[in-house]
Write a protein that holds these residues in place. Structure first.
Motif, PDB file in Angstrom:
ATOM      1  N   LYS A 196      -3.241  11.730   4.169  1.00  0.00           N
ATOM      2  CA  LYS A 196      -2.226  11.213   3.247  1.00  0.00           C
ATOM      3  C   LYS A 196      -2.857  10.287   2.216  1.00  0.00           C
ATOM      4  O   LYS A 196      -2.498  10.301   1.043  1.00  0.00           O
ATOM      5  CB  LYS A 196      -1.118  10.513   4.029  1.00  0.00           C
ATOM      6  N   VAL A 197      -3.806   9.484   2.657  1.00  0.00           N
ATOM      7  CA  VAL A 197      -4.513   8.598   1.729  1.00  0.00           C
ATOM      8  C   VAL A 197      -5.277   9.436   0.699  1.00  0.00           C
ATOM      9  O   VAL A 197      -5.319   9.103  -0.490  1.00  0.00           O
ATOM     10  CB  VAL A 197      -5.456   7.651   2.510  1.00  0.00           C
ATOM     11  N   ALA A 198      -5.835  10.563   1.146  1.00  0.00           N
ATOM     12  CA  ALA A 198      -6.588  11.426   0.229  1.00  0.00           C
ATOM     13  C   ALA A 198      -5.705  11.939  -0.904  1.00  0.00           C
ATOM     14  O   ALA A 198      -6.129  12.009  -2.062  1.00  0.00           O
ATOM     15  CB  ALA A 198      -7.190  12.605   1.007  1.00  0.00           C
ATOM     16  N   GLN A 199      -4.465  12.293  -0.571  1.00  0.00           N
ATOM     17  CA  GLN A 199      -3.558  12.789  -1.622  1.00  0.00           C
ATOM     18  C   GLN A 199      -3.314  11.699  -2.672  1.00  0.00           C
ATOM     19  O   GLN A 199      -3.332  11.956  -3.875  1.00  0.00           O
ATOM     20  CB  GLN A 199      -2.220  13.233  -1.005  1.00  0.00           C
ATOM     21  N   LEU A 200      -3.138  10.463  -2.223  1.00  0.00           N
ATOM     22  CA  LEU A 200      -2.899   9.356  -3.161  1.00  0.00           C
ATOM     23  C   LEU A 200      -4.122   9.133  -4.046  1.00  0.00           C
ATOM     24  O   LEU A 200      -4.003   8.884  -5.247  1.00  0.00           O
ATOM     25  CB  LEU A 200      -2.586   8.072  -2.391  1.00  0.00           C
ATOM     26  N   LEU A 201      -5.296   9.235  -3.445  1.00  0.00           N
ATOM     27  CA  LEU A 201      -6.526   9.044  -4.222  1.00  0.00           C
ATOM     28  C   LEU A 201      -6.717  10.196  -5.204  1.00  0.00           C
ATOM     29  O   LEU A 201      -7.159   9.999  -6.334  1.00  0.00           O
ATOM     30  CB  LEU A 201      -7.730   8.929  -3.282  1.00  0.00           C
ATOM     31  N   ALA A 202      -6.340  11.413  -4.782  1.00  0.00           N
ATOM     32  CA  ALA A 202      -6.454  12.554  -5.687  1.00  0.00           C
ATOM     33  C   ALA A 202      -5.570  12.351  -6.910  1.00  0.00           C
ATOM     34  O   ALA A 202      -5.952  12.672  -8.030  1.00  0.00           O
ATOM     35  CB  ALA A 202      -6.067  13.841  -4.957  1.00  0.00           C
ATOM     36  N   TYR A 203      -4.391  11.797  -6.714  1.00  0.00           N
ATOM     37  CA  TYR A 203      -3.480  11.538  -7.839  1.00  0.00           C
ATOM     38  C   TYR A 203      -3.943  10.345  -8.696  1.00  0.00           C
ATOM     39  O   TYR A 203      -3.359  10.059  -9.731  1.00  0.00           O
ATOM     40  CB  TYR A 203      -2.086  11.222  -7.326  1.00  0.00           C
ATOM     41  N   GLY A 204      -4.928   9.595  -8.209  1.00  0.00           N
ATOM     42  CA  GLY A 204      -5.472   8.509  -9.015  1.00  0.00           C
ATOM     43  C   GLY A 204      -4.806   7.162  -8.825  1.00  0.00           C
ATOM     44  O   GLY A 204      -4.955   6.267  -9.661  1.00  0.00           O
ATOM     45  N   SER A 205      -4.082   6.976  -7.718  1.00  0.00           N
ATOM     46  CA  SER A 205      -3.460   5.675  -7.452  1.00  0.00           C
ATOM     47  C   SER A 205      -4.505   4.663  -7.014  1.00  0.00           C
ATOM     48  O   SER A 205      -5.542   5.037  -6.457  1.00  0.00           O
ATOM     49  CB  SER A 205      -2.432   5.799  -6.325  1.00  0.00           C
ATOM     50  N   LEU A 206      -4.214   3.383  -7.250  1.00  0.00           N
ATOM     51  CA  LEU A 206      -4.994   2.330  -6.615  1.00  0.00           C
ATOM     52  C   LEU A 206      -4.412   2.181  -5.206  1.00  0.00           C
ATOM     53  O   LEU A 206      -3.233   1.835  -5.058  1.00  0.00           O
ATOM     54  CB  LEU A 206      -4.856   1.015  -7.406  1.00  0.00           C
ATOM     55  N   VAL A 207      -5.210   2.527  -4.199  1.00  0.00           N
ATOM     56  CA  VAL A 207      -4.705   2.522  -2.824  1.00  0.00           C
ATOM     57  C   VAL A 207      -5.297   1.328  -2.079  1.00  0.00           C
ATOM     58  O   VAL A 207      -6.516   1.154  -2.050  1.00  0.00           O
ATOM     59  CB  VAL A 207      -5.091   3.826  -2.086  1.00  0.00           C
ATOM     60  N   LEU A 208      -4.429   0.510  -1.523  1.00  0.00           N
ATOM     61  CA  LEU A 208      -4.876  -0.662  -0.781  1.00  0.00           C
ATOM     62  C   LEU A 208      -4.533  -0.489   0.691  1.00  0.00           C
ATOM     63  O   LEU A 208      -3.366  -0.344   1.054  1.00  0.00           O
ATOM     64  CB  LEU A 208      -4.206  -1.919  -1.354  1.00  0.00           C
ATOM     65  N   LEU A 209      -5.562  -0.463   1.522  1.00  0.00           N
ATOM     66  CA  LEU A 209      -5.360  -0.352   2.970  1.00  0.00           C
ATOM     67  C   LEU A 209      -5.175  -1.763   3.509  1.00  0.00           C
ATOM     68  O   LEU A 209      -6.104  -2.563   3.506  1.00  0.00           O
ATOM     69  CB  LEU A 209      -6.598   0.258   3.635  1.00  0.00           C
ATOM     70  N   VAL A 210      -3.975  -2.062   3.961  1.00  0.00           N
ATOM     71  CA  VAL A 210      -3.671  -3.419   4.430  1.00  0.00           C
ATOM     72  C   VAL A 210      -4.051  -3.538   5.905  1.00  0.00           C
ATOM     73  O   VAL A 210      -3.627  -2.712   6.721  1.00  0.00           O
ATOM     74  CB  VAL A 210      -2.169  -3.723   4.235  1.00  0.00           C
ATOM     75  N   GLU A 211      -4.837  -4.543   6.207  1.00  0.00           N
ATOM     76  CA  GLU A 211      -5.243  -4.758   7.606  1.00  0.00           C
ATOM     77  C   GLU A 211      -4.072  -5.398   8.336  1.00  0.00           C
ATOM     78  O   GLU A 211      -4.007  -6.610   8.518  1.00  0.00           O
ATOM     79  CB  GLU A 211      -6.487  -5.641   7.664  1.00  0.00           C
ATOM     80  N   GLY A 212      -3.118  -4.553   8.707  1.00  0.00           N
ATOM     81  CA  GLY A 212      -1.913  -5.059   9.364  1.00  0.00           C
ATOM     82  C   GLY A 212      -0.951  -3.904   9.549  1.00  0.00           C
ATOM     83  O   GLY A 212      -1.303  -2.744   9.394  1.00  0.00           O
ATOM     84  N   SER A 213       0.313  -4.244   9.864  1.00  0.00           N
ATOM     85  CA  SER A 213       1.317  -3.218  10.148  1.00  0.00           C
ATOM     86  C   SER A 213       1.944  -2.704   8.854  1.00  0.00           C
ATOM     87  O   SER A 213       1.720  -3.249   7.767  1.00  0.00           O
ATOM     88  CB  SER A 213       2.421  -3.841  11.009  1.00  0.00           C
ATOM     89  N   TYR A 214       2.770  -1.663   9.011  1.00  0.00           N
ATOM     90  CA  TYR A 214       3.533  -1.145   7.877  1.00  0.00           C
ATOM     91  C   TYR A 214       4.403  -2.253   7.277  1.00  0.00           C
ATOM     92  O   TYR A 214       4.474  -2.408   6.054  1.00  0.00           O
ATOM     93  CB  TYR A 214       4.406   0.030   8.332  1.00  0.00           C
ATOM     94  N   ASP A 215       5.039  -3.055   8.139  1.00  0.00           N
ATOM     95  CA  ASP A 215       5.905  -4.120   7.626  1.00  0.00           C
ATOM     96  C   ASP A 215       5.132  -5.150   6.815  1.00  0.00           C
ATOM     97  O   ASP A 215       5.624  -5.651   5.801  1.00  0.00           O
ATOM     98  CB  ASP A 215       6.653  -4.781   8.787  1.00  0.00           C
ATOM     99  N   GLN A 216       3.909  -5.432   7.250  1.00  0.00           N
ATOM    100  CA  GLN A 216       3.086  -6.377   6.478  1.00  0.00           C
ATOM    101  C   GLN A 216       2.669  -5.760   5.145  1.00  0.00           C
ATOM    102  O   GLN A 216       2.585  -6.463   4.138  1.00  0.00           O
ATOM    103  CB  GLN A 216       1.862  -6.780   7.305  1.00  0.00           C
ATOM    104  N   ALA A 217       2.468  -4.453   5.127  1.00  0.00           N
ATOM    105  CA  ALA A 217       2.135  -3.772   3.863  1.00  0.00           C
ATOM    106  C   ALA A 217       3.323  -3.860   2.897  1.00  0.00           C
ATOM    107  O   ALA A 217       3.157  -4.105   1.697  1.00  0.00           O
ATOM    108  CB  ALA A 217       1.764  -2.314   4.135  1.00  0.00           C
TER     109      ALA A 217
END
Ligand code: PLP
Ligand code: ZN
Length: 423
Positions: free
Chosen positions: A171-192
């Protein structure tokens, strides 16, 4: 960002908690008195809408066919991706299996990024441009992120996607393919989500987060407007949809209320919300008559990742949708969800991801429990493509016991296999 411009056909934004009405230019996203739970509902001047919408029958080709019933001006430029105008298929064999009069499958898997979320993201991008935002943001692990990322790519709008570090690499690969700035948050979905919200406020980015941005409901409601035009006088008695945060089911309700106000429908179909047994917040609250604003989060784990939500962010709209339409919430197990993937595919030709197939599993449960009757005309929303989650489809067919026959490249061997299979 500049304030949202006034739109003549939009009367205001109504707080779902206190009922206070605000001007679109006066509030950012939610009721200032109620914070994040004070989600807003867009109120229209239906006389103006009716005059612009007309009464001619429509064969919807895109969500923008409903522009007079959307919170955008007549000059707003729609993104070029073809969002909406998805097919609605009659599925008579599935209707017989499920024991209902008619069954229709609305296939949202054919949207540009593969899910219904494109409808909301397309509207978010139009609203962001209207406010001259230089970036859009959201937090999501899945379909909402892909949708925002794809629609932004179609217009070249910079966007920032916050995902928990546990997000699947594909899923992250698709976002990178579209050219988004993707930030992987070291935490839960709620923290993101929290970080994405904070970033939007601090840096002035446009905030697409579901259950917070009032316009996401408006984009998603176009799916029921299309169904209404596709079925016309064969209006459904029940619409079945899977529920995670509750935005889609709330949007179906909003679209139906718009249609009722415009005189387009005589009776409201029942809305049947389907939750995974492993993520049952709303089903539990409905069955026990609990207040969704004070109910504590219910830990969530299910194979249907798109409907995994410990604290559904659009819970107020979702509960209202089911209660007001005299519908129901049902839960389905992960095994039932996986079994629904091949069942839906064989019975209708629609290949769905687990969260989408869950709606068909939910119809079977709702029929058993009597929430849907044998004379009902039913629409099942297939919210996302099976190609979104190929490993789950592999698990589903493995569990069903189906496997390909191995043969040498030889016609006699083929004839033997076909003879053994009785075909
Ligand atoms: C988001 C999503 C849902 C659930 O929608 P909510 O608004 O979170 O209830 C269901 N199916 C798919 C495929 C989705 O992407
Ligand atoms: Zn309020």
């Amino acid at each position: 960002m500049i304030p949202a411009p006034a739109l003549p056909h939009v009367l205001g934004l109504d707080c779902l908690v206190c009922g206070q009405r605000y001007d679109p230019g006066e509030v950012e996203y939610v009721c200032p008195d109620h914070g994040p739970v004070g989600t807003l509902d867009v109120a229209y001047d239906y006389e103006q809408v009716a005059a612009r919408l007309g009464t001619a029958p429509r064969r919807p080709a895109s969500m923008w066919d409903y522009r007079p019933l959307l919170p955008v001006g007549p000059d707003a430029v729609a993104p070029p991706l073809a969002v909406g105008g998805t097919p609605l298929y009659a599925a008579p064999r599935l209707a017989a299996t499920a024991g209902v009069r008619e069954l229709w499958v609305k296939d949202e898997g054919v949207q540009p990024s593969g899910s219904l979320k494109d409808r909301a993201s397309a509207l978010a991008v139009v609203k962001a441009s209207e406010r001259r935002a230089d970036r859009v943001t959201t937090a999501s692990t899945g379909n909402a992120a892909a949708a925002l990322s794809g629609v932004c790519a179609s217009v070249g709008m910079p966007n920032v996607i916050f995902v928990p570090e546990s997000a699947p690499e594909a899923k992250v690969a698709q976002l990178l393919a579209y050219g988004s700035l993707v930030l992987l948050v070291e935490g839960s979905y709620d923290q993101a989500v929290d970080l994405s919200m904070e970033a939007a406020a601090r840096f002035g980015w446009y905030n697409r987060n579901t259950g917070f941005n009032p316009y996401m409901t408006e984009g998603k409601k176009t799916v029921i407007l299309e169904i209404h035009d596709q079925l016309r006088e064969r209006a459904p008695d029940a619409v079945v949809v899977s529920v995670g945060d509750g935005c889609i089911i709330g949007a179906l309700h909003k679209g139906l209320r718009d249609l009722a106000a415009l005189g387009g429908i005589r009776h409201m179909p029942k809305l049947i919300g389907v939750q995974a047994e492993g993520s049952p917040f709303l089903a539990e609250a409905w069955a026990r008559g609990e207040d969704v604003l004070s109910k504590a989060p219910v830990p969530a784990a299910t194979v249907a990742d798109s409907i995994s939500a410990a604290l559904p962010r659009d819970r107020v709209k979702a509960m209202r949708a089911v209660v007001d339409t005299r519908g129901a919430f049902v839960t389905v197990t992960d095994d039932e969800i996986l079994a629904a993937i091949p069942a839906l595919a064989r019975g209708s030709g629609v290949f769905a991801e687990p969260a989408a197939a869950a709606a068909y599993a939910g119809l079977l449960a709702a029929r058993r429990q009597g929430h849907v009757g044998p004379e009902d005309r039913v629409v099942v929303l297939a919210t996302g493509s099976g190609l979104k989650d190929v490993p789950a489809a592999m698990r589903a067919v493995a569990a069903s016991g189906e496997r390909p026959a191995r043969i040498p490249p030889d016609a006699d061997a083929l004839a033997a296999v076909l003879g053994a299979a009785g075909s």
